[in-house]
Design an enzyme around this catalytic site. Structure first.
Site, PDB file in Angstrom:
ATOM      1  N   LYS A  82       0.866  -1.184   0.000  1.00  0.00           N
ATOM      2  CA  LYS A  82       0.000   0.000   0.000  1.00  0.00           C
ATOM      3  C   LYS A  82       0.902   1.233   0.000  1.00  0.00           C
ATOM      4  CE  LYS A  82      -1.752   2.952   2.628  1.00  0.00           C
ATOM      5  NZ  LYS A  82      -1.701   4.090   1.704  1.00  0.00           N
ATOM      6  N   GLU A 109       9.287   2.194  11.097  1.00  0.00           N
ATOM      7  CA  GLU A 109      10.278   3.279  11.083  1.00  0.00           C
ATOM      8  C   GLU A 109       9.493   4.560  11.244  1.00  0.00           C
ATOM      9  OE1 GLU A 109      13.389   3.665  10.998  1.00  0.00           O
ATOM     10  OE2 GLU A 109      13.876   1.539  10.803  1.00  0.00           O
ATOM     11  N   CYS A 141      13.175  11.546   6.936  1.00  0.00           N
ATOM     12  CA  CYS A 141      13.094  11.310   8.385  1.00  0.00           C
ATOM     13  C   CYS A 141      14.471  11.488   9.010  1.00  0.00           C
ATOM     14  CB  CYS A 141      12.511   9.950   8.691  1.00  0.00           C
ATOM     15  SG  CYS A 141      13.314   8.642   7.799  1.00  0.00           S
ATOM     16  N   GLU A 166       8.721  17.112  15.122  1.00  0.00           N
ATOM     17  CA  GLU A 166       9.259  16.876  13.781  1.00  0.00           C
ATOM     18  C   GLU A 166       8.554  17.808  12.782  1.00  0.00           C
ATOM     19  OE1 GLU A 166       8.474  13.040  11.956  1.00  0.00           O
ATOM     20  OE2 GLU A 166      10.450  13.103  11.031  1.00  0.00           O
TER      21      GLU A 166
END
Ligand SMILES: Cc1cc2nc3c(=O)[nH]c(=O)nc-3n(C[C@H](O)[C@H](O)[C@H](O)COP(=O)(O)OP(=O)(O)OC[C@H]3O[C@@H](n4cnc5c(N)ncnc54)[C@H](O)[C@@H]3O)c2cc1C
Length: 1002
Positions: A678, A759, A793, A890
C-alpha cells in the site's frame, strides 16, 4: 606524433645529462622543510617514520588555528598524540605531561606549538597581508624568479563569500600592478621568445567564484562563473596581468575547461594570450583533454598558457571513487603519472606555437626530461617556463635559474585558517612515500636512482586489488549500486531524455494488481507534480475495502506455495528485479523527479538504493536460508532454521517512494511471505513501476499485490485484518503508533499476534563543536537540513552549536542557505524543490509562525517568483530554547532550529533531550569528544564529520529507537530476521545403539 626509437634514446641520454647537471648544482643543499634543524622539522621526520603519527599530527595542525585557549591546545595535542606516545621523543612526552597538569606550562607549550605551526605555515604561505606578499615577491625577484599569486580562501559556501573572493582577486591585481611598476627590469623574467611577458601573474580557483559551482548545473555555473571571471580578465587586461585558472578536483575538471574556453571565445577576449589553464597528468583523461585543447586553440588562433602538473588531490580522488563505486580517474601507480607527465610535456613542446608551456614540478627527472625534449624539439629556452610551489624544492629553483631557465613561484597569500587545507596538502605532499622531494632530500636516494625513466616498480600496488571471483553458483559479493556520476555529460543527457519520455507518458491510468489481475475501481487517485500541482501525471485506481479483502485473500492463497519455494529461487527473483530496475533506472529517477519533486541526484540515489535492497536482501536470504547446525553432540542433529510469517502488509511513505517500498516489500517476499503493497497516496505511480518490475521478474500471481488506497481506510482495514501476520510501516510517529496499537488487538481466527516493524520520525540534531571545521560543518548542515527540502526522516532539524563557534557558524550557515537554488526539480541545478503537497505546505508554514513566537528568525527566503508549486525556502531560527515546539516536534520541511550550548556536554544533553532517537551528527576535531559522542549520543545512526542523511545499504544500516522506530535496521544483517519465525529441530539419530557418522543423517 610517433617518435623514432633513436630519438627516444637521445632524449633519454640528454635527460640523464641535464639531470646530473641539476644535481651538481644542488650540492648539499636541502630544502629547509626536510632538514633536521628545528623541532617542527624533526616532527616531520618522525612522521615519515610512522604513518599513524603523521595522521595524528597533521590533524592536530589542521585544528590548531581554531583553538582559542592554551587548555584547548594542550588537550587536543594530548588527544592526537597520546596513541603514538611511544614514537615521540622523551622530552616531548614529558612536556606534554607537565603541561596537562600545570597552567603555566600549558601556556608555554601552547605558545611554542602555535609559533611552530605558524612557522611551518609560513614556509608554504607567503603571508596574510598584501604587504607580506609583496615582500616575498620582491625577494623572489632578487633571486631572479617570477611569481604567480594565489589568494587562499575558505571553501566558498555562499554567494557573499564568492563575491568576496572575486573582489579580493581584483584588489590583488591592482596592488600587484602598482608594485610591478617600481621594479627593475629582468630580461630572464620579463620576456619570452614572443616578446614581453605580463609583469603580474595570478592563479585562481573557479569553485571559489561560485558557491553553487556544480557540474550538474552546467548552464548556471557557466554563466555565474563567467560573469565574475570576465570582470577579472577585463581588469587583468587593463593592468597587464596573466591569469591562470587552477585545476581542482576531478568533478570540476570538465566544467572548468568549458568555462575558460567559452569565455575566451567571447568576442572581447578573442586574441587574448594572457590566460592559462592547468592539466593534471595523474588523470587518465589528461591526454585527451590536451588534444581537445590544442584543437580548440588551433581554431581560436591565439595561444593559451598550459601549466602541466601531476595533481594535488590524488588521495581524495582515489577515496571518493572507491566510496562511490566509480572508476578511479587517476593513475594508481606513481610511475604511470610520471610517464604521462613526460608524454604530455613532449606534446606541449611539440605545439609551442599553440600553447605557452609551464612545467609545474619539483621532480628533477620530470624537469630534466622537459629540458631534454625542448632541446630535441629545438624549442627556445625562453619558451619554456618552470613553475614550483613557494617553500618547496628551493635548491632546485636556484639550480634552474643558474641554468638560465625562467622559474615562476606559485605563491599563496592568506590567513592561516583558510590556508589550512593548502598547508595540509603541502605537508602530505612533502612527506608522502611517493614524493620526489622526500626521496631526494630526506632519504638521500642517489641521483641515478632518482633519474631513472618512469617504469613499473616491483612491490604492492598503492591501491588494493579488486576482490577475487565468487564461488561457483554464488552471486558475486554485495556491492552498492553506484550513483550516477553526473559530471559525465552522457548521464546528464540520459536524464534529460528520460524526463522527456516520462512527460510523454503522463495521463495514463494505473489499475490495482491483485492476484496477478488488473482491477479497476470506482474511485481514482490523481498524481500531481508538486512543482506544478495543476499538472496531472496520471490516475491510479483507488482501492476500497472490497479490493483490500480481495488482496488479502489472494495473498493468503498464494502463501503456502510461496513459503515452500526455496530461498535460492526467491533470492533469484530479487536479483532479476534488480537487473530490470538497473535497466530502467534513469526513467525511474525521472518519474520520481516529477511525482514527488526530488532533485536529480536524490532521485537517482533513491533508485540506486532500491537496487541495493534487492541485491542485499537476496544475498542475506541465501545466507539465512542455509540454516545452521547447532552443537556437536553425537547421536543428535540440531537444526536452526527460519520460516516465513505469512501475509505482510507494507505501508510505505512518499519521500523515498521507491527505495523504502522496495526495501520493505523485498524483505517480506524473499523471506517467504506474501505481500500487499500500500504505497503513499502521493506516489502510487512509482509503486506501480515497482509492481511491474516484480511481475516481469517472475513473482507468481498473488505473491505480491498492488493496492493504492487511503491510509485511514484501506490501511486500517489491512492492519486490523486477522488474515495479516506482519505489518511493515515507514512514516510518521502518529500513524506508526496507531498501527502498533491496532495491530496488537487480536481477533477470532487470527493465527497469532502480528509483528509490527515501524520506522517513524526523528528530531535529528547535529552538534557543531567549538573546534569544528566550519567549511565542512556548514556544508554538512545545509545538505542535511535542506536536502529534499527537509522531507527526510533523517533530516537535520536542530543544529546545536558549542561556544565560540556559534556566531561564525550561524552567519555562514544563513548565507549558505540563502545561496541555495530553489525551483522545480526538473531543473538539474535545483538544490531545493517544493514540498510534497498543500497539506504539508500549510503545516510547515504553521511551524514557521510558531517559530517566530519562540525564537529569532534569521532567514526566511522569498519564493514569490515561483508562481506555482508548494515552495518554502530555507528557514532558520536562532536562539531557540530546547523546550520550544520547533525544537521538539518533527517538521517535515526546510526549517532549522539553531540552538546554543555553552559546552560540549550541554550540547549532548540538548541533543538527547527529545523523544526521538533516529539520526544525529557531530562536527568535531576533538578525538575525546568524538569518543564521548559514540558512547552517549542516543541515536540509531550517528554520523561524525559528515552529513546525517543518505544512509547506504549494507554500510550504514538505518533505523532508530525511542519514538523513532520499532524493530531492527533496514539494510542491515538483522533486518530479515524480523520477517521470519525461527525454528529449532532436534533429531535423535541414535537407533539401537548406533548413530550415523558426524554430519550424516539417519
Ligand atoms: C606551480 C604549481 C602549480 C600547481 N597547480 C596545481 C593545480 O592547479 N592543480 C593541482 O591539482 N595541482 C597543482 N599543483 C600541485 C602539483 O600537482 C603537485 O605539487 C605535484 O603533483 C607534485 O609533483 P612533483 O612532480 O613535484 O613531485 P613527485 O613527487 O614526482 O610527484 C608527486 C605526485 O605524483 C602523483 N602520485 C603520487 N602517488 C601516486 C600513485 N600511487 N599513483 C599515481 N600518481 C601518484 C600525485 O600527483 C603527486 O602529487 C601545482 C604545482 C605547482 C608546482
Amino acid at each position: 606524433m610517433e617518435v623514432p626509437e633513436k630519438d627516444w634514446q637521445h632524449v633519454e641520454q640528454d635527460t640523464q645529462e641535464i639531470g646530473r647537471q641539476i644535481f651538481a648544482h644542488l650540492q648539499d643543499a636541502s630544502p629547509s622543510i626536510l632538514s633536521r634543524d628545528g623541532w617542527d622539522e624533526r616532527l616531520l621526520t618522525w612522521c615519515m617514520r610512522d604513518e599513524s603519527l603523521k595522521v595524528g599530527l597533521f590533524r592536530f595542525i589542521d585544528v590548531l588555528p581554531t583553538l582559542t585557549t592554551s587548555e584547548q591546545v594542550v588537550h587536543h595535542l594530548s588527544e592526537y598524540l597520546a596513541p603514538h606516545e611511544k614514537a615521540l621523543p622523551g622530552l616531548f612526552r614529558w612536556g606534554l605531561r607537565v603541561a596537562s597538569r600545570r597552567d603555566l606550562a600549558a601556556r608555554a607549550l601552547a605558545f611554542a606549538v602555535r609559533r611552530s605551526a605558524l612557522r611551518l605555515a609560513r614556509r608554504f604561505i607567503a603571508g596574510a597581508t598584501m604587504e607580506e606578499a609583496l615582500r616575498v615577491v620582491q625577494a623572489l625577484r632578487r633571486r631572479q624568479m617570477g611569481f604567480t599569486l594565489d589568494p587562499l580562501g575558505e571553501a566558498t559556501v555562499s554567494e557573499e563569500e564568492a563575491e568576496a573572493y572575486h573582489r579580493r582577486v581584483l584588489t590583488i591585481l591592482d596592488a600587484l600592478t602598482s608594485h610591478a611598476r617600481q621594479r627593475e627590469p629582468s630580461p630572464l623574467l620579463d620576456r619570452d621568445h614572443r616578446g614581453p611577458l605580463p609583469s603580474v601573474n595570478v592563479s585562481l580557483k573557479l569553485s571559489s567564484l561560485h558557491s553553487q559551482f556544480n557540474p550538474l548545473d552546467q548552464e548556471e555555473s557557466v554563466e555565474v562563473v563567467k560573469a565574475r571571471l570576465r570582470s577579472i580578465l577585463r581588469r587583468a587586461r587593463e593592468v597587464g596581468a596573466f591569469v591562470t585558472v587552477d585545476m581542482e578536483q576531478y568533478e570540476f575538471k570538465d566544467l572548468t575547461l568549458r568555462i575558460v574556453k567559452a569565455l575566451l571565445d567571447e568576442e572581447e577576449f578573442q586574441g587574448r594570450e594572457d590566460v592559462g589553464v592547468v592539466l593534471q597528468a595523474y588523470l587518465k583523461d589528461a591526454e585527451q583533454d590536451l588534444h581537445d585543447l590544442l584543437t580548440w586553440v588551433e581554431r581560436r588562433r591565439a595561444s593559451i598558457g598550459v601549466r602541466l602538473v601531476k595533481g594535488a588531490y590524488w588521495d581524495y580522488e582515489v577515496v571518493i571513487a572507491r566510496q562511490q563505486g566509480w572508476v578511479v580517474p587517476v593513475f594508481t601507480e606513481k610511475w604511470q603519472t610520471d610517464l604521462n607527465f613526460e608524454k604530455l610535456t613532449r606534446l606541449l613542446l611539440e605545439h609551442d606555437d599553440l600553447v605557452r608551456p609551464a612545467i609545474g614540478s619539483h621532480n628533477i627527472r620530470s624537469i630534466a626530461a622537459a629540458l631534454a625534449w625542448a632541446r630535441h624539439l629545438k624549442v627556445p629556452a625562453e619558451a619554456l617556463e618552470f613553475q614550483m610551489l613557494y617553500g618547496m624544492g628551493d635548491p632546485i629553483k636556484d639550480a634552474l635559474v643558474r641554468l638560465g631557465q625562467r622559474v615562476r613561484v606559485y605563491t599563496p597569500l592568506g590567513e592561516l585558517i583558510p590556508g589550512m587545507g593548502y598547508l595540509i596538502r603541502r605537508l602530505l605532499e612533502n612527506t608522502s612515500n611517493e614524493s620526489f622531494l622526500r626521496h631526494s632530500f630526506a632519504e638521500h636516494w642517489s641521483p641515478e636512482e632518482l633519474l631513472k625513466p618512469p617504469g613499473p616498480v616491483p612491490g604492492p600496488s598503492a591501491v588494493s586489488p579488486a576482490p577475487s571471483a565468487p564461488a561457483l553458483g554464488e552471486p558475486p559479493p554485495f556491492r552498492n549500486e553506484p550513483e550516477l556520476d553526473f559530471t559525465h555529460e552522457a548521464h546528464r543527457r540520459s536524464m534529460h531524455e528520460a524526463l522527456v519520455t516520462v512527460r510523454s507518458r503522463f495521463d495514463r491510468f494505473y489499475p490495482l494488481i491483485i492476484g496477478g489481475e488488473e482491477v479497476r475501481t470506482t474511485r481514482d487517485l490523481v498524481s500531481r507534480n508538486p512543482a506544478r500541482p495543476e499538472e496531472t501525471l496520471g490516475r491510479t485506481a483507488l482501492a476500497g475495502l472490497e479490493a483490500a479483502q480481495q488482496a488479502l485473500d489472494s495473498a493468503r492463497r498464494a502463501f503456502p506455495r510461496w513459503a515452500f519455494t526455496s530461498p535460492q529461487a526467491r533470492a533469484e527473483l530479487l536479483f532479476q528485479a534488480a537487473a530490470l530496475m538497473r535497466r530502467k533506472r534513469v526513467e525511474l529517477a525521472a518519474w520520481e523527479v516529477t511525482e514527488v519533486g526530488k532533485p536529480w541526484r536524490e532521485a537517482d540515489a533513491d533508485v540506486a538504493e532500491s537496487i541495493d535492497y534487492l541485491e542485499y536482501y537476496g544475498r542475506e536470504m541465501l545466507r539465512l536460508g542455509k540454516g545452521q547446525r547447532l552443537g556437536d553432540a553425537p547421536g543428535e542433529v540440531n537444526e536452526y532454521l527460519y520460516q516465513p510469517r505469512g501475509v505482510a502488509v507494507i505501508i510505505a511513505p512518499w519521500n523515498f517512494p521507491l527505495a523504502i517500498l522496495t526495501g520493505m516489500t523485498s524483505a517480506a517476499l524473499v523471506t517467504g511471505n506474501t505481500a500487499i503493497m500500500k504505497p503513499a497516496e502521493q506516489s502510487p505511480i512509482m509503486a506501480w513501476h515497482l509492481m511491474t518490475i516484480f511481475q516481469e521478474a517472475g513473482f507468481p500471481a498473488g505473491v505480491v499485490n498492488y493496492l493504492p488506497g487511503l491510509g485511514e481506510e484501506v490501511g486500517e482495514y489491512l492492519v486490523t485484518s486477522p488474515l495479516v501476520d506482519l505489518v511493515a510501516f515507514t512514516g510518521s510517529r502518529g500513524v506508526g503508533l496507531r498501527i502498533y496499537e491496532l495491530a496488537a488487538q487480536t481477533k477470532k481466527d487470527q493465527r497469532g499476534p502480528k509483528r509490527v516493524i515501524a520506522e517513524m520520525g526523528g528530531k535529528n540534531a547535529i552538534i557543531v563543536d567549538e573546534d569544528a571545521d566550519l567549511d565542512e560543518a556548514v556544508r554538512g548542515v545545509v545538505a542535511s537540513a535542506f536536502g529534499y527540502a527537509g522531507q527526510k526522516c533523517s533530516a537535520c532539524s536542530r543544529a546545536i552549536v558549542v561556544g565560540s563557534a556559534h556566531d561564525p557558524f550561524l552567519t555562514r550557515l544563513a548565507q549558505a542557505a540563502a545561496s541555495l537554488k530553489i525551483g522545480p526539480p526538473e531543473d538539474p541545478g535545483t538544490a531545493l524543490g517544493p514540498l510534497i503537497d498543500e497539506e504539508a505546505y500549510r503545516k510547515v508554514l504553521r511551524y514557521v509562525e510558531q517559530g517566530r513566537r519562540e525564537a529569532r528568525l534569521v532567514l526566511e527566503t522569498d519564493v514569490s517568483h515561483l508562481k506555482t508549486g508548494y515552495y518554502v525556502g530555507p528557514t532558520l531560527f536562532a536562539e531557540v530554547p530546547p523546550a520550544a515546539t520547533i525544537a521538539r516536534e518533527e517538521i517535515f520541511g526546510p526549517v532549522l532550529a539553531v540552538l546554543r550550548a555553552a559546552e560540549f556536554e550541554e550540547a549532548l544533553e540538548i541533543a538527547n533531550g527529545t523523544e526521538y532517537a533516529l539520526t544525529g551528527g557531530l562536527y568535531s576535531r576533538s578525538p575525546a569528544h568524538i569518543e564521548r559522542a559514540k558512547a552517549a549520543f542516543q541515536v540509531g545512526n550517528l554520523y561524525i564529520n559528515r552529513k546525517i542523511t543518505g544512509a547506504i545499504v549494507g554500510r550504514q544500516p538505518f533505523g532508530g529507537f525511542k519514538m523513532s522506530g520499532i524493530g531492527s535496521k533496514a539494510g542491515g544483517s538483522d533486518y530479515l530476521l524480523q520477517f521470519m519465525e525461527p525454528r529449532t529441530i532436534t533429531e535423535n539419530t541414535l537407533r539401537r545403539g548406533f548413530a550415523p557418522p558426524e554430519g550424516d543423517r539417519a
